[in-house]
Write a protein that holds these residues in place. Structure first.
Motif, short mmCIF file in Angstrom:
data_model
loop_
_atom_site.label_atom_id
_atom_site.label_comp_id
_atom_site.label_asym_id
_atom_site.label_seq_id
_atom_site.Cartn_x
_atom_site.Cartn_y
_atom_site.Cartn_z
N ALA A 82 -9.52 90.34 33.76
CA ALA A 82 -10.80 90.93 34.08
C ALA A 82 -11.88 89.93 34.22
O ALA A 82 -11.70 88.91 34.07
N PRO A 83 -13.23 90.41 34.61
CA PRO A 83 -14.20 89.57 34.72
C PRO A 83 -14.50 88.95 33.53
O PRO A 83 -14.32 89.76 32.44
N GLU A 84 -15.32 87.84 33.49
CA GLU A 84 -15.48 87.06 32.10
C GLU A 84 -16.36 87.74 31.34
O GLU A 84 -16.21 87.67 30.03
N LEU B 9 -7.61 90.64 29.80
CA LEU B 9 -8.96 89.79 29.49
C LEU B 9 -8.91 88.86 30.71
O LEU B 9 -9.77 88.53 31.23
N LEU B 10 -7.70 88.09 30.90
CA LEU B 10 -7.78 86.80 31.66
C LEU B 10 -7.87 87.46 33.33
O LEU B 10 -8.54 86.77 33.88
N LEU C 229 -21.29 91.52 14.86
CA LEU C 229 -20.89 92.48 13.88
C LEU C 229 -21.31 92.32 12.25
O LEU C 229 -21.72 93.17 12.00
N ALA D 194 -20.32 90.81 20.79
CA ALA D 194 -20.20 91.95 19.88
C ALA D 194 -19.81 91.65 18.35
O ALA D 194 -20.14 92.04 17.44
N LEU D 195 -18.61 90.72 18.65
CA LEU D 195 -18.07 90.41 17.06
C LEU D 195 -18.83 89.41 16.47
O LEU D 195 -18.76 89.58 15.39
N THR D 196 -19.74 88.41 17.05
CA THR D 196 -20.27 87.69 16.42
C THR D 196 -21.59 88.36 15.78
O THR D 196 -21.85 87.88 14.60
N TYR E 27 -16.16 90.91 30.41
CA TYR E 27 -15.54 91.53 29.31
C TYR E 27 -15.31 90.85 28.01
O TYR E 27 -15.41 91.53 27.16
N SER E 28 -14.76 89.57 28.05
CA SER E 28 -14.39 88.79 26.87
C SER E 28 -15.65 88.25 26.23
O SER E 28 -15.48 88.35 25.19
N LEU E 29 -16.53 87.86 27.31
CA LEU E 29 -17.78 87.29 26.73
C LEU E 29 -18.62 88.46 25.86
O LEU E 29 -19.29 88.17 24.63
N GLY E 30 -18.72 89.84 26.36
CA GLY E 30 -19.18 90.74 25.95
C GLY E 30 -18.62 91.17 24.48
O GLY E 30 -19.24 91.37 23.51
N LEU E 31 -17.22 91.17 24.59
CA LEU E 31 -16.57 91.29 23.15
C LEU E 31 -16.88 90.44 22.08
O LEU E 31 -17.17 90.57 20.91
N ALA E 32 -17.02 89.16 22.69
CA ALA E 32 -17.17 87.86 21.67
C ALA E 32 -18.50 87.95 20.94
O ALA E 32 -18.70 87.80 19.91
#
Lengths: 200, 200
Positions: free
Chosen positions: B37-39, B34-35, B52, B48-50, B41-46
């Protein structure tokens, strides 16, 4: 997926699926685990992910990932400034740190030369390394790229770049891994072990 | 970890490590991916998790996870309201949906009876099932718990709970899995296949 899976779930499954080594089945399993777990789990991970890139950057000297610039290793007075270990990735740096015997500093290339993937020397922090060696008057550069084709090509390129700067260039030893069995060692490793044999 | 790993990184590694089947090595690998990858990626996952857990709840009828209540399956007019398949987890429901042949509705127990893990009948949605069968005048309940000790115990308990309500209770067939080889099938499966043999 079917009408049985609401969008907030598919979004997490899709996001997990983009991670390396995580297939759609594992992604589902992780997502449904989080659905069962206390909400703190998913929110904690979400918060950590949000901060991950926002709070980190490259060290302007060694290009390791860091919060403070220069990074703690570059800033540490008790680390030998004369020796630089050149690694491909931050995780390689951590592997060397775990040995506990290296007291020098690092330089992270952020990859290896790979014509197949279209990665050339200019995509790596190689120029920054030669600038640094020049400026800091480094005594020894230990090339610690991975022991494979791309790592070897990168090592060769770095060596050429630094030739003439007066710095001593070394490379990690190749040979038998500890705990292995000669019978199962591949021929290239065994060949390297023979070539690199040392007198007892 | 050492001074080489800043806190924003260790936090993500730790959060990933809490997921099932993700060890510290995999957690590191995912984090450093993730570090790189483009930011996004991590923001999208974050993000989605929020969402969920915040955007999902249990369907008040079948206890599947849903955004709308009742869930799309319970609300669908073209699904047979007379038949209920009882499953342990939402992922089991999805497995049955993937067959494409079941047109009834579901009831998710959210677990199986397991004395070892301290899970009793009251921790599952069993009482809600018998209430529902009573109220909806269900014709058939298909018990689709997992084919193992805990699933069997749960099936037996559910069967006892529903006895006397006049509903037909069935259970998924046990036997040889498709594509298997008799030679490698375990004895319990083979025993069940013998017991359940059918005339051709």
């Amino acid at each position: 997926m079917s009408q049985a899976v609401p969008e907030p779930i598919t979004k997490v499954v899709e996001a997990f699926s983009r991670l390396p080594g995580v297939g759609p089945k594992t992604a589902s399993r992780l997502t449904y685990f989080l659905l069962r777990a206390p909400e703190d789990y998913s929110l904690g991970l979400a918060q950590a992910l949000t901060n991950l890139k926002a709070q980190t950057r490259f060290c302007s000297r060694c290009f390791n990932i860091t919060v403070a610039d220069p990074c703690p290793i570059c800033a540490a007075a008790d680390r030998d400034a004369d020796t630089i270990a050149v690694v491909e990735e931050p995780l390689d740096l951590l592997a060397i740190e775990r040995t506990g015997i290296f007291r020098g500093r690092y330089h992270v290339l952020h990859g290896a030369i790979s014509p197949v993937d279209g990665i050339g020397p200019d995509d790596l922090k190689i120029r920054q390394l030669s600038d640094r060696v020049q400026k800091e008057g480094t005594r020894e550069v230990i090339i610690a790229t991975n022991p494979g084709m791309e790592g070897d090509a990168t090592a060769m390129y770095v060596q050429r770049e630094l030739a003439g700067s007066g710095v001593t260039i070394t490379r990690l030893a190749r040979g038998l891994p500890s705990g292995g069995d000669l019978e199962y060692v591949d021929s290239i490793t065994l060949m390297r072990a023979l070539e690199g044999r040392s007198e007892l």
